[in-house]
Design a protein around this motif. Structure first.
Motif, PDB file in Angstrom:
ATOM      1  N   ALA A  52       0.831  -1.058  -0.117  1.00 45.65           N
ATOM      2  CA  ALA A  52       0.019   0.018   0.037  1.00 45.65           C
ATOM      3  C   ALA A  52       0.960   1.123  -0.064  1.00 45.65           C
ATOM      4  O   ALA A  52       0.601   2.305  -0.688  1.00 45.65           O
ATOM      5  N   LEU A  53       1.932   1.368   0.792  1.00 52.63           N
ATOM      6  CA  LEU A  53       2.811   2.415   0.876  1.00 52.63           C
ATOM      7  C   LEU A  53       3.489   2.709  -0.681  1.00 52.63           C
ATOM      8  O   LEU A  53       3.676   3.736  -1.004  1.00 52.63           O
ATOM      9  N   ALA A  54       3.940   1.340  -1.134  1.00 50.09           N
ATOM     10  CA  ALA A  54       4.689   1.574  -2.413  1.00 50.09           C
ATOM     11  C   ALA A  54       3.406   2.027  -3.456  1.00 50.09           C
ATOM     12  O   ALA A  54       3.985   2.915  -4.170  1.00 50.09           O
ATOM     13  N   ALA A  55       2.322   1.712  -3.417  1.00 54.15           N
ATOM     14  CA  ALA A  55       1.395   2.447  -4.563  1.00 54.15           C
ATOM     15  C   ALA A  55       1.098   3.843  -4.169  1.00 54.15           C
ATOM     16  O   ALA A  55       1.068   4.357  -5.165  1.00 54.15           O
ATOM     17  N   ILE A  56       1.062   3.904  -2.898  1.00 54.54           N
ATOM     18  CA  ILE A  56       0.717   5.615  -2.596  1.00 54.54           C
ATOM     19  C   ILE A  56       1.984   6.648  -3.253  1.00 54.54           C
ATOM     20  O   ILE A  56       1.973   7.295  -3.733  1.00 54.54           O
ATOM     21  N   SER A  57       3.267   5.783  -2.898  1.00 53.61           N
ATOM     22  CA  SER A  57       4.426   6.691  -3.500  1.00 53.61           C
ATOM     23  C   SER A  57       4.674   6.692  -5.106  1.00 53.61           C
ATOM     24  O   SER A  57       5.106   7.769  -5.378  1.00 53.61           O
ATOM     25  N   LEU A  58       4.081   5.661  -5.583  1.00 54.85           N
ATOM     26  CA  LEU A  58       4.263   5.641  -6.940  1.00 54.85           C
ATOM     27  C   LEU A  58       3.170   6.477  -7.462  1.00 54.85           C
ATOM     28  O   LEU A  58       3.282   7.021  -8.686  1.00 54.85           O
ATOM     29  N   ILE A  59       2.223   6.625  -7.155  1.00 54.66           N
ATOM     30  CA  ILE A  59       0.900   7.711  -7.279  1.00 54.66           C
ATOM     31  C   ILE A  59       1.605   8.998  -7.365  1.00 54.66           C
ATOM     32  O   ILE A  59       1.544  10.074  -8.246  1.00 54.66           O
ATOM     33  N   GLY A  60       2.442   9.260  -5.997  1.00 58.36           N
ATOM     34  CA  GLY A  60       2.798  10.644  -5.959  1.00 58.36           C
ATOM     35  C   GLY A  60       3.920  10.856  -6.910  1.00 58.36           C
ATOM     36  O   GLY A  60       3.811  12.240  -7.617  1.00 58.36           O
ATOM     37  N   VAL A  61       4.497   9.961  -7.252  1.00 63.96           N
ATOM     38  CA  VAL A  61       5.781  10.074  -8.426  1.00 63.96           C
ATOM     39  C   VAL A  61       4.889  10.419  -9.546  1.00 63.96           C
ATOM     40  O   VAL A  61       5.415  11.290 -10.400  1.00 63.96           O
ATOM     41  N   TYR A  62       3.985   9.586 -10.241  1.00 58.73           N
ATOM     42  CA  TYR A  62       3.424   9.957 -11.370  1.00 58.73           C
ATOM     43  C   TYR A  62       2.769  11.526 -11.304  1.00 58.73           C
ATOM     44  O   TYR A  62       2.708  12.362 -12.375  1.00 58.73           O
ATOM     45  N   GLU A  63       2.062  11.780 -10.163  1.00 54.79           N
ATOM     46  CA  GLU A  63       1.580  13.229 -10.081  1.00 54.79           C
ATOM     47  C   GLU A  63       2.470  14.204 -10.074  1.00 54.79           C
ATOM     48  O   GLU A  63       2.394  15.329 -10.647  1.00 54.79           O
ATOM     49  N   LEU A  64       3.506  14.019  -9.555  1.00 58.14           N
ATOM     50  CA  LEU A  64       4.674  15.176  -9.596  1.00 58.14           C
ATOM     51  C   LEU A  64       5.239  15.225 -11.055  1.00 58.14           C
ATOM     52  O   LEU A  64       5.538  16.209 -11.202  1.00 58.14           O
ATOM     53  N   GLN A  65       5.428  14.236 -11.713  1.00 61.61           N
ATOM     54  CA  GLN A  65       5.784  14.280 -13.100  1.00 61.61           C
ATOM     55  C   GLN A  65       4.684  15.060 -14.208  1.00 61.61           C
ATOM     56  O   GLN A  65       5.136  15.712 -14.741  1.00 61.61           O
ATOM     57  N   ASN A  66       3.563  14.845 -13.529  1.00 60.76           N
ATOM     58  CA  ASN A  66       2.383  15.395 -14.364  1.00 60.76           C
ATOM     59  C   ASN A  66       2.289  16.822 -13.972  1.00 60.76           C
ATOM     60  O   ASN A  66       2.250  17.948 -14.751  1.00 60.76           O
ATOM     61  N   LEU A  67       2.712  17.276 -12.821  1.00 59.57           N
ATOM     62  CA  LEU A  67       2.908  18.595 -12.390  1.00 59.57           C
ATOM     63  C   LEU A  67       4.053  19.338 -12.966  1.00 59.57           C
ATOM     64  O   LEU A  67       3.720  20.452 -13.626  1.00 59.57           O
ATOM     65  N   ARG A  68       5.192  18.779 -13.272  1.00 58.60           N
ATOM     66  CA  ARG A  68       6.111  19.275 -13.779  1.00 58.60           C
ATOM     67  C   ARG A  68       6.035  19.491 -15.283  1.00 58.60           C
ATOM     68  O   ARG A  68       6.221  20.566 -15.786  1.00 58.60           O
ATOM     69  N   LYS A  69       5.299  18.485 -15.940  1.00 60.03           N
ATOM     70  CA  LYS A  69       4.804  18.953 -17.529  1.00 60.03           C
ATOM     71  C   LYS A  69       3.932  19.897 -17.528  1.00 60.03           C
ATOM     72  O   LYS A  69       4.042  20.730 -18.346  1.00 60.03           O
ATOM     73  N   ARG A  70       2.997  19.977 -16.490  1.00 60.84           N
ATOM     74  CA  ARG A  70       1.950  21.294 -16.789  1.00 60.84           C
ATOM     75  C   ARG A  70       2.564  22.513 -16.604  1.00 60.84           C
ATOM     76  O   ARG A  70       2.334  23.451 -16.904  1.00 60.84           O
ATOM     77  N   ARG A  71       3.708  22.700 -15.597  1.00 55.53           N
ATOM     78  CA  ARG A  71       4.201  23.870 -15.268  1.00 55.53           C
ATOM     79  C   ARG A  71       5.199  24.325 -16.489  1.00 55.53           C
ATOM     80  O   ARG A  71       5.362  25.534 -16.845  1.00 55.53           O
ATOM     81  N   LYS A  72       5.903  23.157 -17.208  1.00 58.20           N
ATOM     82  CA  LYS A  72       6.698  23.669 -18.313  1.00 58.20           C
ATOM     83  C   LYS A  72       5.514  24.251 -19.467  1.00 58.20           C
ATOM     84  O   LYS A  72       5.915  25.036 -20.343  1.00 58.20           O
ATOM     85  N   VAL A  73       4.295  23.684 -19.737  1.00 53.50           N
ATOM     86  CA  VAL A  73       3.702  24.020 -20.656  1.00 53.50           C
ATOM     87  C   VAL A  73       3.065  25.379 -20.423  1.00 53.50           C
ATOM     88  O   VAL A  73       2.889  26.353 -21.107  1.00 53.50           O
ATOM     89  N   LEU A  74       2.654  25.713 -19.106  1.00 52.79           N
ATOM     90  CA  LEU A  74       2.358  26.908 -18.520  1.00 52.79           C
ATOM     91  C   LEU A  74       3.218  28.035 -18.942  1.00 52.79           C
ATOM     92  O   LEU A  74       3.161  29.331 -19.424  1.00 52.79           O
ATOM     93  N   THR A  75       4.363  27.906 -18.414  1.00 53.88           N
ATOM     94  CA  THR A  75       5.625  28.743 -18.676  1.00 53.88           C
ATOM     95  C   THR A  75       5.734  29.058 -20.027  1.00 53.88           C
ATOM     96  O   THR A  75       6.069  30.181 -20.392  1.00 53.88           O
ATOM     97  N   ALA A  76       5.434  28.025 -21.028  1.00 53.99           N
ATOM     98  CA  ALA A  76       6.173  28.084 -22.384  1.00 53.99           C
ATOM     99  C   ALA A  76       5.006  28.972 -23.114  1.00 53.99           C
ATOM    100  O   ALA A  76       5.233  29.907 -23.753  1.00 53.99           O
ATOM    101  N   LYS A  77       3.652  28.987 -22.502  1.00 46.03           N
ATOM    102  CA  LYS A  77       2.739  29.841 -23.135  1.00 46.03           C
ATOM    103  C   LYS A  77       2.834  31.384 -22.559  1.00 46.03           C
ATOM    104  O   LYS A  77       2.474  32.071 -23.454  1.00 46.03           O
ATOM    105  N   LYS A  78       3.395  31.547 -21.503  1.00 48.86           N
ATOM    106  CA  LYS A  78       3.713  32.927 -21.283  1.00 48.86           C
ATOM    107  C   LYS A  78       4.682  33.732 -21.662  1.00 48.86           C
ATOM    108  O   LYS A  78       4.668  34.660 -21.854  1.00 48.86           O
ATOM    109  N   ALA A  79       5.636  33.043 -21.973  1.00 49.16           N
ATOM    110  CA  ALA A  79       6.836  33.618 -22.769  1.00 49.16           C
ATOM    111  C   ALA A  79       6.637  33.645 -24.478  1.00 49.16           C
ATOM    112  O   ALA A  79       5.789  33.654 -24.776  1.00 49.16           O
TER     113      ALA A  79
END
Length: 72
Positions: free
Chosen positions: A45-72
């Motif tokens: 259960a802890l491994a599944a929760i941490s794996l979800i956290g890793v995937y969500e962190l990767q998605n957050l970084r991708k969304r930040r890159k897209v948002l900063t690219a649109k501003k520039a």
């Protein structure tokens, strides 16, 4: 957040953890001894929760890159 089936490996960890938990509970009921399977289920259960956290962190970084690219 997406459904749990959209994260690779998380559904497998949940299924394995559920099996280990059931095995541990049956051992506890039959023999009145704590089984290491329960500890394995908690670790799955802890491994599944941490794996979800890793995937969500990767998605957050991708969304930040897209948002900063649109501003520039």
């Amino acid at each position: 957040m997406k459904s749990l089936t959209s994260y690779p490996g998380v559904l497998t960890l949940i299924i394995v953890g559920a099996g280990l938990l059931i095995n541990g509970l049956v051992d506890y009921i039959n023999y009145e001894v704590a089984s290491p399977s329960v500890l394995g289920a908690v670790s799955c259960a802890l491994a599944a929760i941490s794996l979800i956290g890793v995937y969500e962190l990767q998605n957050l970084r991708k969304r930040r890159k897209v948002l900063t690219a649109k501003k520039a």
